[in-house]
Design an enzyme around this catalytic site. Structure first.
Site, PDB file in Angstrom:
ATOM      1  N   GLU A   1      -5.849  -7.210  25.299  1.00  0.00           N
ATOM      2  CA  GLU A   1      -4.465  -6.779  25.441  1.00  0.00           C
ATOM      3  C   GLU A   1      -4.335  -5.553  26.337  1.00  0.00           C
ATOM      4  O   GLU A   1      -3.279  -5.299  26.902  1.00  0.00           O
ATOM      5  CB  GLU A   1      -3.867  -6.479  24.062  1.00  0.00           C
ATOM      6  CG  GLU A   1      -2.359  -6.279  24.058  1.00  0.00           C
ATOM      7  CD  GLU A   1      -1.784  -6.216  22.648  1.00  0.00           C
ATOM      8  OE1 GLU A   1      -0.566  -6.032  22.515  1.00  0.00           O
ATOM      9  OE2 GLU A   1      -2.564  -6.366  21.683  1.00  0.00           O
TER      10      GLU A   1
ATOM     11  N   ASP B   1       2.017   2.740   3.625  1.00  0.00           N
ATOM     12  CA  ASP B   1       1.192   3.915   3.356  1.00  0.00           C
ATOM     13  C   ASP B   1       1.092   4.827   4.570  1.00  0.00           C
ATOM     14  O   ASP B   1       1.221   6.054   4.464  1.00  0.00           O
ATOM     15  CB  ASP B   1      -0.197   3.438   2.929  1.00  0.00           C
ATOM     16  CG  ASP B   1      -1.164   4.568   2.674  1.00  0.00           C
ATOM     17  OD1 ASP B   1      -1.011   5.265   1.653  1.00  0.00           O
ATOM     18  OD2 ASP B   1      -2.094   4.744   3.489  1.00  0.00           O
TER      19      ASP B   1
ATOM     20  N   ASP C   1       0.836  -1.203   0.000  1.00  0.00           N
ATOM     21  CA  ASP C   1       0.000   0.000   0.000  1.00  0.00           C
ATOM     22  C   ASP C   1       0.870   1.252   0.000  1.00  0.00           C
ATOM     23  O   ASP C   1       1.641   1.482   0.932  1.00  0.00           O
ATOM     24  CB  ASP C   1      -0.917  -0.001   1.230  1.00  0.00           C
ATOM     25  CG  ASP C   1      -2.097   0.939   1.084  1.00  0.00           C
ATOM     26  OD1 ASP C   1      -1.923   2.021   0.503  1.00  0.00           O
ATOM     27  OD2 ASP C   1      -3.195   0.591   1.545  1.00  0.00           O
TER      28      ASP C   1
ATOM     29  N   SER D   1      -7.200   4.478  -1.307  1.00  0.00           N
ATOM     30  CA  SER D   1      -6.975   3.029  -1.316  1.00  0.00           C
ATOM     31  C   SER D   1      -8.258   2.225  -1.469  1.00  0.00           C
ATOM     32  O   SER D   1      -8.192   1.029  -1.757  1.00  0.00           O
ATOM     33  CB  SER D   1      -6.266   2.603  -0.025  1.00  0.00           C
ATOM     34  OG  SER D   1      -4.958   3.134   0.027  1.00  0.00           O
TER      35      SER D   1
END
Length: 639
Positions: A299, A404, A126, A176
């Protein structure tokens, strides 16, 4: 009569002498080889805190420095330098002539692979424009202790290369979402939309009816193939999202992101679970889009900020597991590196891995992740190990999406490290697959306003300042720069004692923007394997999907799929080559063309009128044609 017979006998003797010489003379080994080493294992990074001027800093494999808290672009944390700085070795002209001939011979011997692609792997870097691949190639070589320019990335060895246009229906410079819709679904679309044709109005759910288009993921599933998506962004982000979602706005990743004015839309995460649960492998980041606001992220259980984003009190992760359980499938959901490493591909057919609350870490930060994250290379390997169990083959989309993101922040050092991590994933796929039945396509969806310039010396650190000349303000400037972005300053910063190789350094830009932008130039497309020759010239981006589908016999064009394979792949036509001779160089062998013109043929030698084909790749024996001897004998007997 006697004179004629004598002449023929003499010719026959000459042929016999040359034939014996050709059969007994060993071919001379090439004096010059490629001199380009293969990818070396990455060294363990170790932190350093020395300060140095940017003109002498050379990036190597070091620990990612702790991000600076100041707003200044100046940084005093320095990656380890390599001393002395490698210098380019001068080579005589014979070196380049011989190397050019070696590379030409390889090109002339290349064959076109017209097999059906059982497997297709599409790698998307990307934002990985040509400037990015060039700079990453140089950085790779410099980290290996060389000047860098002569280095090569794994996918740059692919035999076929073309350029893809990137514009969208309504923009010169794309995002994108519309580019992913183009190369995955085979249609041009509007900016900001996923899996929709140009009839949809962005952000308007009521306009979605009749605008949805399927992707090569769906085409492959219908053909009985397994499919997978691997990314280091959120799995609901633009590129992976276009593989399965159909939405009027790529921002609709979870239900709480859809405004009431947009109407009744199904969010992207919900589409993945409810409409695309037949995708065998899904790995990336973005846990927040699959859990509710009342659920803490595993997490970050103590963080009030790291909770789910879904307004409905439902865990889509649990929904996915329940679906697979009811279907009687062998499945596994994992969210950390330990669980990932424990997966046995032979015992799992469906894998759902979400390794981050949002996007996964940059490669230089991955070692600092609390629960641990697999690399893009490791995820690619695991995906292939699971998908290749299907005898019908598979389609895998693997995205290096954080190239990107680093460019948008004008952090070129991180962008290049992300590109090298992406390259290692490609190399792993090449290692694990067979070129005879697996098509691998590597490309960018778009580029960035990222440049290389300044006339720096060969081997000058690619992340450093140029070593020749200064700008008109008498300040040093970097080889790399951006056309716009957050690196702009009203008064250009003096880089005299700034470590521009620091990963958190923002490279300077010409136009002030909060986020650096995409660019509109064509991007490179690299291909190897069955039908890889279809990826050449300047292509429209939507053509990529059609070419991959044709190669793997999915989608609408399958008339060729039941034809018997050719007995031998056709070769590229050989063209006459004329290379100037250098003093002291042996004359090149030649043959006569249909027009009677003598042309040089690499790898061959003409001795005494007999054409001898030399063995390639070093020592060996030459095989001579004895057709001339046969003709001479026949002629002699008839006299």
């Amino acid at each position: 009569m006697f004179g004629t017979r004598k002449t023929v006998i003499l010719c026959l003797l000459e042929f016999l002498i040359v034939a014996v010489h050709c059969q007994t003379s060993p071919a001379q080994p090439a004096e010059v080889t490629n001199n380009i080493p293969t990818q070396q294992p990455t060294e363990q990074r170790t932190p350093t805190t020395t300060t140095t001027t940017s003109t002498t800093t050379t990036p190597t494999t070091t620990t990612k420095p702790t991000p600076t808290t100041t707003t200044s672009t100046t940084s005093t944390t320095t990656p380890t330098t390599t001393t002395p700085q490698p210098t380019a070795e001068p080579h005589p002209k014979d070196y380049w002539m011989r190397r050019g001939q070696d590379e030409l011979l390889q090109a002339l011997q290349a064959k076109i692979n017209t097999n059906v692609a059982k497997n297709v792997i599409l790698f998307i870097g990307d934002g990985m424009g040509v400037t990015t691949t060039t700079a990453a190639r140089i950085l790779k070589g410099q980290k290996e202790g060389r000047t860098g320019e002569e280095s090569i990335l794994s996918f740059e060895r692919f035999p076929h290369l073309g350029l893809s246009k990137v514009y969208s229906i309504d923009r010169q410079v794309p995002d994108s979402a519309d580019t992913a819709t183009s190369f995955l679904c085979g249609v041009k679309s509007k900016t900001g939309t996923l899996g929709m044709d140009a009839s949809v109005r962005r952000g308007d759910c009521s306009s979605e009816a009749g605008a949805a288009v399927d992707s090569i993921i769906q085409w492959s599933e219908r053909a009985g193939k397994s499919t997978g998506i691997v990314t280091n962004t959120r799995v609901t982000h633009t590129t992976p999202g276009a593989a399965y979602a159909k939405t009027a706005d790529y921002r609709f990743e979870y239900d709480g992101r859809i405004p009431s004015r947009a109407g009744d839309c199904k969010d992207i995460a919900l589409q993945l679970i409810e409409d695309s649960s037949d995708i065998e492998v899904i790995m990336g980041g973005g846990r927040r889009n699959f859990i509710s606001t009342s659920e803490s992220d595993p997490e970050y259980s103590s963080s009030r900020r790291r909770v789910g984003r879904r307004t409905e009190n439902t865990s889509l992760i649990e929904v996915w597991q329940e679906i697979k359980k009811l279907e009687g499938k062998r499945y596994k959901y994992v969210w950390n590196k330990t669980e990932f490493d424990m997966i046995n591909p032979q015992e799992v057919d469906y894998l759902f891995g979400l390794f981050a609350w949002s996007h996964m870490k940059y490669e230089v930060d991955r070692q600092y992740d609390i629960a641990g994250e697999p690399s893009l290379e490791e995820m690619t390997q695991k995906a292939i190990e699971i998908l290749r169990k299907n005898q019908n083959g598979y389609f895998l989309l693997a995205e290096g999406g954080r190239i990107d993101h680093a460019h948008h922040s004008s952090k070129a050092g991180i962008a290049l490290e992300e590109t090298l991590a992406f390259e290692r994933a490609v190399a792993k796929a090449v290692e694990m697959t067979n070129e005879e039945d697996t098509l691998i396509v590597v490309m960018a969806d778009h580029s960035h306003v990222f440049t290389i310039g300044g006339y720096a010396s060969r081997g000058n650190p690619i992340l450093g300042v140029t070593d020749i000349g200064r700008a008109r303000d008498r300040k040093p400037f970097t080889t790399l720069a951006y056309g716009n972005g957050p690196g702009w300053r009203s008064v250009r910063e003096n880089l005299e004692n700034v470590n521009t190789a620091d990963y958190d350094y923002r490279f300077q830009s010409a136009v002030p923007l909060r986020s650096e932008t995409h660019s509109g130039e064509d991007v490179a497309v690299y291909a190897r394997g069955p039908m890889s020759h279809l990826f050449n010239g300047v292509m429209e981006q939507y053509y990529i999907a059609h070419a991959m589908a044709y190669a793997s016999c999915v989608g609408q064009n399958k008339d060729h799929c039941n034809l018997p394979p050719p007995t031998e792949s056709p070769t590229r036509p050989r063209q006459p080559i004329n290379v100037p001779q250098t003093p002291g160089q042996q004359p090149k062998p030649s043959i006569k063309t249909e027009e009677g013109v003598v042309s040089e043929v690499p790898g061959q030698a003409v001795e005494g009128g007999v054409l001898c084909q030399g063995a390639t790749g070093g020592t060996g024996t030459k095989e001579c044609s004895v057709f001339g001897i046969f003709i001479a004998i026949v002629t002699l007997l008839t006299l």
